[in-house]
Design a protein around this motif. Sequence first.
Motif, mmCIF file in Angstrom:
data_model
loop_
_atom_site.group_PDB
_atom_site.id
_atom_site.type_symbol
_atom_site.label_atom_id
_atom_site.label_comp_id
_atom_site.label_asym_id
_atom_site.label_seq_id
_atom_site.Cartn_x
_atom_site.Cartn_y
_atom_site.Cartn_z
ATOM 1 N N ALA A 1 -11.144 -12.829 6.500
ATOM 2 C CA ALA A 1 -9.870 -13.957 6.965
ATOM 3 C C ALA A 1 -9.564 -12.539 7.836
ATOM 4 O O ALA A 1 -9.062 -13.663 9.162
ATOM 5 C CB ALA A 1 -8.464 -13.538 6.040
ATOM 6 N N ARG B 1 0.763 -8.777 -3.422
ATOM 7 C CA ARG B 1 1.108 -7.636 -3.117
ATOM 8 C C ARG B 1 2.740 -7.122 -4.444
ATOM 9 O O ARG B 1 3.027 -6.025 -4.122
ATOM 10 C CB ARG B 1 1.450 -7.612 -1.755
ATOM 11 N N SER C 1 -4.248 -15.689 8.082
ATOM 12 C CA SER C 1 -3.984 -13.910 7.417
ATOM 13 C C SER C 1 -2.601 -14.075 6.565
ATOM 14 O O SER C 1 -2.307 -13.008 5.698
ATOM 15 C CB SER C 1 -4.314 -12.980 8.168
ATOM 16 N N THR D 1 -9.810 -14.929 12.112
ATOM 17 C CA THR D 1 -8.988 -15.093 12.845
ATOM 18 C C THR D 1 -9.393 -14.829 13.843
ATOM 19 O O THR D 1 -9.151 -14.956 15.393
ATOM 20 C CB THR D 1 -7.732 -14.062 12.142
ATOM 21 N N ILE E 1 1.076 -5.313 -7.170
ATOM 22 C CA ILE E 1 0.727 -3.904 -6.823
ATOM 23 C C ILE E 1 1.465 -3.238 -6.222
ATOM 24 O O ILE E 1 0.899 -1.970 -6.438
ATOM 25 C CB ILE E 1 -0.407 -4.123 -6.330
ATOM 26 N N VAL E 2 2.759 -2.790 -6.045
ATOM 27 C CA VAL E 2 3.710 -2.408 -5.585
ATOM 28 C C VAL E 2 4.392 -1.412 -6.924
ATOM 29 O O VAL E 2 4.838 -2.081 -7.291
ATOM 30 C CB VAL E 2 3.718 -2.880 -4.108
ATOM 31 N N THR E 3 5.113 -0.259 -6.285
ATOM 32 C CA THR E 3 6.146 0.318 -7.158
ATOM 33 C C THR E 3 7.576 0.392 -6.848
ATOM 34 O O THR E 3 7.056 0.955 -6.046
ATOM 35 C CB THR E 3 5.084 1.628 -7.865
ATOM 36 N N ILE F 1 8.871 -6.033 1.136
ATOM 37 C CA ILE F 1 7.590 -4.635 0.691
ATOM 38 C C ILE F 1 9.111 -3.767 1.294
ATOM 39 O O ILE F 1 8.725 -1.886 0.993
ATOM 40 C CB ILE F 1 6.366 -5.026 0.764
ATOM 41 N N ALA G 1 -3.094 -18.690 3.832
ATOM 42 C CA ALA G 1 -4.045 -18.704 3.821
ATOM 43 C C ALA G 1 -4.501 -19.657 2.262
ATOM 44 O O ALA G 1 -4.705 -20.029 1.972
ATOM 45 C CB ALA G 1 -4.651 -17.226 3.100
ATOM 46 N N GLU H 1 10.214 0.677 1.295
ATOM 47 C CA GLU H 1 9.247 2.031 1.490
ATOM 48 C C GLU H 1 10.599 2.581 2.100
ATOM 49 O O GLU H 1 10.470 4.359 2.105
ATOM 50 C CB GLU H 1 8.059 1.589 3.065
ATOM 51 N N GLU I 1 -4.116 0.905 -11.083
ATOM 52 C CA GLU I 1 -2.796 0.549 -12.111
ATOM 53 C C GLU I 1 -3.652 0.931 -13.487
ATOM 54 O O GLU I 1 -3.245 1.765 -14.325
ATOM 55 C CB GLU I 1 -2.905 -1.096 -12.260
ATOM 56 N N ILE J 1 -0.109 0.300 0.703
ATOM 57 C CA ILE J 1 1.591 0.029 0.372
ATOM 58 C C ILE J 1 1.500 0.269 -1.972
ATOM 59 O O ILE J 1 2.619 -0.024 -1.844
ATOM 60 C CB ILE J 1 2.144 -1.270 0.265
ATOM 61 N N VAL J 2 0.477 0.975 -1.464
ATOM 62 C CA VAL J 2 0.065 0.830 -2.973
ATOM 63 C C VAL J 2 0.907 2.863 -2.774
ATOM 64 O O VAL J 2 0.855 3.254 -2.026
ATOM 65 C CB VAL J 2 -0.817 0.717 -3.934
ATOM 66 N N THR J 3 0.670 2.595 -4.178
ATOM 67 C CA THR J 3 1.470 4.556 -4.699
ATOM 68 C C THR J 3 -0.089 4.887 -5.468
ATOM 69 O O THR J 3 0.479 4.544 -6.641
ATOM 70 C CB THR J 3 3.002 4.418 -4.747
#
Lengths: 351, 351
Positions: free
Chosen positions: A80, B284, B75, A84, B287-289, B257, B80, B261, A261, A287-289
């Motif tokens: 992607a 997303r 994107s 672009t 998958i974020v916490t 998101i 998309a 943060e 996960e 952005i994931v922990t």
Amino acid sequence: MSKRTEKTIVDIAEELKLSVSTVSRALNDNPNISARTKDKVKKMARKLGYRPNALAAGLRNNKSKTIGLIVPRISMFFPATISTIIQNKLQEYGYNLIICQSNDSYDQEVALVNTLYSARVDGLVVSTTLYTTDFSHFDVFKDNNIPLIFFDRVPKDYNVKVIKGDDYVGGYTATTHLIERGCKDIVHISGPLTCNLYVERVSGYKHALQAHKLPFKKTRVFYQELTRDNAWQVCEKIFAQTPYPDGIFASNDTTAITIMEYCRKINVRVPEDLKIVGYSNDPRTEIVTPPVTSVDQYPAMMGERVVAALMELITNQASATAPRYSQEIIPIQLIARESTAGTVKTSGKKK
Amino acid sequence: MSKRTEKTIVDIAEELKLSVSTVSRALNDNPNISARTKDKVKKMARKLGYRPNALAAGLRNNKSKTIGLIVPRISMFFPATISTIIQNKLQEYGYNLIICQSNDSYDQEVALVNTLYSARVDGLVVSTTLYTTDFSHFDVFKDNNIPLIFFDRVPKDYNVKVIKGDDYVGGYTATTHLIERGCKDIVHISGPLTCNLYVERVSGYKHALQAHKLPFKKTRVFYQELTRDNAWQVCEKIFAQTPYPDGIFASNDTTAITIMEYCRKINVRVPEDLKIVGYSNDPRTEIVTPPVTSVDQYPAMMGERVVAALMELITNQASATAPRYSQEIIPIQLIARESTAGTVKTSGKKK
DNA sequence: TTGAATATTGCAAACGTTTGCATTACATTA
DNA sequence: TAATGTAATGCAAACGTTTGCAATATTCAA
């Protein structure tokens, strides 16, 4: 009220009592048309609402001012981003881009190549299917000397212009990073070996292990399409038996994230018990922990290089001397994040 | 070795001592060509490596078998996904898709519309720029009766075929959800009001508040491009003063998101101290916490409806009776996740 | 075998441009 | 003013298809 609208240069010519050739030249700013005439013509064109017919021009010139792009899927981060870049860059050069997705299906890829050829694109840019090992459907482009460029997923043994990431170094670097953080039992989750770039990453992984006197075990490498579902399944396999690995190098970020996960679910701590490295530096890794260490492939640079190479091919199309193929390698960079923080204690295992 | 390759139907005709018209008809499976001839022609076509020239056919037929698509940027998750659907669906109908990005620039959008018209696309599908309020550049398509469809970000007061999400209900539902979870002071972060869909969401937000006897305060609504950077900045503004809000409805997931943060950074707990709802149900969010509650817009359904409507317009192009415009609304669905779990205690505030 | 009906095929124009070459208009010089 | 050179424009063919209409070939019944 509609229909009979489409004005052509013939209409302009008649209106102005000029020949169509003069009109054509005027619109194209041909130097031996007087400024006065150009002005008149352009004014009239605007007045009549004239719109050039790119099909007619394309037919006459045998060029469409259009580039074809085939990628596996545009919903993935890496393609992607590159799409672009390519599109925006190409726009500057006055080229249109037809973006197509093969959905990782070989048959679809073949079909797309053919329709893009029929559309008489002036160039074709491709990142192949995971399963493309026969490249003869691209012969039309080679034989007719139409610029053809492969990027990222590129062919093996098919002489053509190639721009790719440094996958060997990527695999080596990612693995070494894990080793340096104390990992001794590193699993690698790879894509299918029909795709060359995975071959190279595996090779990098292997050599990194060997360079650090760690054993390369076939059972510690898994080959699969790197989807979320497959990642989950392979986790079930991996964590069904002890000892658990203390490091995992996944060949894309979707897989890396999914592994995290899974680990949360079964109470394996990342990075304390297990360290993880992904590939591509997808923004999701941030952005994931915990944020996931990943290998950046500089997609912007790659996209720009693709367009540059393409333009070069297009302008040098005439000269038979220009080399038809070459390989260009874009560097990678490891972005260390929390998923590989700290150091594994020689013994420490299990919560 | 290359160059003089391009075979045409004329070559086939000569080779077979047939007329070009017969060859053309044979290749197109015209019913009054004998089976025997068709066979001969197709065989010879294959043998000579003949490839139809779509430009020539397009010129003659005044149709290109190509559809244009203009989106702000490919994107982003929502466009998309829709682009993918549209493309794959269109492929089934034998149409090519030229995907273009306006990068949310009005000028680029205008330029793209013009080149796509020049390319004589058989239809145009558009999700406009955030800032497009004048739609006259699309007149060419309307005036020439070329199928034109807008989706998601659609024009106001411009008679045309429109397929959009239920943004009013989306805003209403998201806000109501927060209220039901006990939120009393809900901030809304909206996109710019030049874009109609944000107007509707704000309206939904407002009416939900009123329906539950909560005050609508102008100072609790922020209008901005929904980027990561802007989200961060608005957080600094919001959390610079007390009382903190106990709920935030963000008009996209990137913003939601990013807010999370920020909250982590300043030790505001989600969902205990603050509940957050995003928009679009970007993967997303999962998958974020903690996972973020969001409003699903059924992109697949929308994509399919777009193609269906497009095909309808194309086939009914002749009949002047067919309605040129209409509005179709795709439902939304709130997906509740952890970011809005639990219930705010009437008092409980601050860690 | 002949004629009519039908099944095949061919002719030629058209789609809207661009461009090599020929022609005309203009400017300059002697 | 005539001759010459240059600047500006026009003619006509070509790009590769498709298609209405005309022409020819084939089939069938009588």
